[in-house]
Design a protein around this motif. Structure first.
Motif, PDB file in Angstrom:
ATOM      1  N   GLU A   2     -12.115 -12.746   3.502  1.00  0.00           N
ATOM      2  CA  GLU A   2     -10.883 -13.205   2.857  1.00  0.00           C
ATOM      3  C   GLU A   2     -10.402 -12.261   1.748  1.00  0.00           C
ATOM      4  N   SER A   3     -11.200 -11.275   1.420  1.00  0.00           N
ATOM      5  CA  SER A   3     -10.856 -10.346   0.339  1.00  0.00           C
ATOM      6  C   SER A   3      -9.680  -9.465   0.727  1.00  0.00           C
ATOM      7  N   TYR A   4      -8.898  -9.114  -0.281  1.00  0.00           N
ATOM      8  CA  TYR A   4      -7.892  -8.068  -0.138  1.00  0.00           C
ATOM      9  C   TYR A   4      -8.453  -6.832  -0.813  1.00  0.00           C
TER      10      TYR A   4
ATOM     11  N   ASP B 272      -3.400   0.522   5.345  1.00  0.00           N
ATOM     12  CA  ASP B 272      -2.301  -0.337   4.888  1.00  0.00           C
ATOM     13  C   ASP B 272      -1.035   0.015   5.657  1.00  0.00           C
ATOM     14  N   SER B 273      -1.067  -0.253   6.953  1.00  0.00           N
ATOM     15  CA  SER B 273       0.031   0.198   7.815  1.00  0.00           C
ATOM     16  C   SER B 273       1.351  -0.506   7.525  1.00  0.00           C
ATOM     17  N   ASP B 274       1.312  -1.697   6.924  1.00  0.00           N
ATOM     18  CA  ASP B 274       2.573  -2.370   6.607  1.00  0.00           C
ATOM     19  C   ASP B 274       3.082  -2.005   5.213  1.00  0.00           C
ATOM     20  N   GLY B 275       2.298  -1.222   4.482  1.00  0.00           N
ATOM     21  CA  GLY B 275       2.732  -0.713   3.182  1.00  0.00           C
ATOM     22  C   GLY B 275       2.852  -1.764   2.095  1.00  0.00           C
ATOM     23  N   ASN B 276       2.106  -2.868   2.211  1.00  0.00           N
ATOM     24  CA  ASN B 276       2.213  -3.928   1.209  1.00  0.00           C
ATOM     25  C   ASN B 276       1.269  -3.743   0.025  1.00  0.00           C
ATOM     26  N   GLY B 277       0.505  -2.653   0.016  1.00  0.00           N
ATOM     27  CA  GLY B 277      -0.364  -2.356  -1.119  1.00  0.00           C
ATOM     28  C   GLY B 277      -1.714  -3.038  -1.077  1.00  0.00           C
ATOM     29  N   LYS B 278      -2.022  -3.699   0.034  1.00  0.00           N
ATOM     30  CA  LYS B 278      -3.337  -4.328   0.168  1.00  0.00           C
ATOM     31  C   LYS B 278      -3.800  -4.228   1.609  1.00  0.00           C
ATOM     32  N   VAL B 279      -5.119  -4.194   1.761  1.00  0.00           N
ATOM     33  CA  VAL B 279      -5.732  -4.073   3.078  1.00  0.00           C
ATOM     34  C   VAL B 279      -6.548  -5.340   3.325  1.00  0.00           C
ATOM     35  N   THR B 280      -6.301  -5.977   4.443  1.00  0.00           N
ATOM     36  CA  THR B 280      -6.996  -7.207   4.803  1.00  0.00           C
ATOM     37  C   THR B 280      -8.097  -6.922   5.813  1.00  0.00           C
ATOM     38  N   PHE B 281      -8.891  -7.924   6.066  1.00  0.00           N
ATOM     39  CA  PHE B 281      -9.930  -7.852   7.090  1.00  0.00           C
ATOM     40  C   PHE B 281      -9.311  -7.448   8.422  1.00  0.00           C
ATOM     41  N   ASN B 282      -8.181  -8.055   8.765  1.00  0.00           N
ATOM     42  CA  ASN B 282      -7.525  -7.739  10.038  1.00  0.00           C
ATOM     43  C   ASN B 282      -6.994  -6.311  10.079  1.00  0.00           C
ATOM     44  N   ASP B 283      -6.519  -5.791   8.933  1.00  0.00           N
ATOM     45  CA  ASP B 283      -6.076  -4.391   8.884  1.00  0.00           C
ATOM     46  C   ASP B 283      -7.238  -3.460   9.231  1.00  0.00           C
ATOM     47  N   ILE B 284      -8.388  -3.724   8.630  1.00  0.00           N
ATOM     48  CA  ILE B 284      -9.558  -2.881   8.878  1.00  0.00           C
ATOM     49  C   ILE B 284     -10.020  -3.051  10.323  1.00  0.00           C
ATOM     50  N   LEU B 285      -9.966  -4.271  10.817  1.00  0.00           N
ATOM     51  CA  LEU B 285     -10.365  -4.557  12.193  1.00  0.00           C
ATOM     52  C   LEU B 285      -9.476  -3.800  13.187  1.00  0.00           C
TER      53      LEU B 285
END
Length: 175
Positions: free
Chosen positions: A149-151, A104-117
């Motif tokens: 599409e999951s968070y 969660d590099s942007d610190g928004n409290g959720k991890v997206t598919f793109n974050d993991i990618l």
């Protein structure tokens, strides 16, 4: 407590132990302080990103840039708190919390598919094509019950890592 010329008092040690939920004993705190003072080459009472990059194991880590966002400017208490996730006595929740922050590099409290990618890309470099990374990640998420599409939230990381046999520990050498 933090610059190279200061000395740890018993009060300081106990304060740091409280700050890190007593995951390190007194000897470990003293050893960590000695290492901290070696890293704080400027003697300012905090460790800069450049000072962290002088640690070969840190500099070689493919996730070093993500970790730098978490550790740049840490004072001694926060340095120990950061390292506490690597203690053998840390809970799975504490370990998963640190990993979650890496993703969660942007610190928004959720991890997206793109974050993991992005993390997968950092770890594999050009070894794998983007298509291979996406295919593997899609399959992995589906097996865990998620979609592209999951968070993912911290609770999801705790649940996922609780099922794994993850070892994320660093032994603190004590003299």
């Amino acid at each position: 407590m933090g610059n190279s010329s200061s000395v740890l008092t018993q009060y300081d040690i106990e304060e740091v132990q409280e700050h890190c939920n007593r995951l390190f004993n007194q000897q470990e705190i003293v050893s960590l302080y000695q290492r901290y003072c070696q890293l704080d080459r400027s003697g300012k009472g905090f460790i800069s990103a450049d000072e962290f990059m002088c640690v070969p194991e840190f500099a070689m880590n493919p996730l070093a840039q993500r970790l730098l966002k978490m550790v740049d400017g840490l004072n001694f208490k926060d340095f120990v708190a950061f390292l506490s996730a690597f203690s053998a006595r840390a809970s799975m929740e504490q370990k998963a919390g640190l990993i979650f922050k890496v993703y969660d590099s942007d610190g928004n409290g959720k991890v997206t598919f793109n974050d993991i990618l992005e993390v997968l890309g950092d770890m594999t470099g050009s070894f794998m094509s983007n298509e291979q990374k996406e295919m593997i990640l899609t399959q992995l998420l589906e097996e865990a019950g998620y979609s592209k599409e999951s968070y993912l939230f911290l609770d999801d990381f705790v649940k996922i890592f609780a099922k794994s046999d993850m070892k994320m520990e660093v032994e603190i050498p004590v003299d």
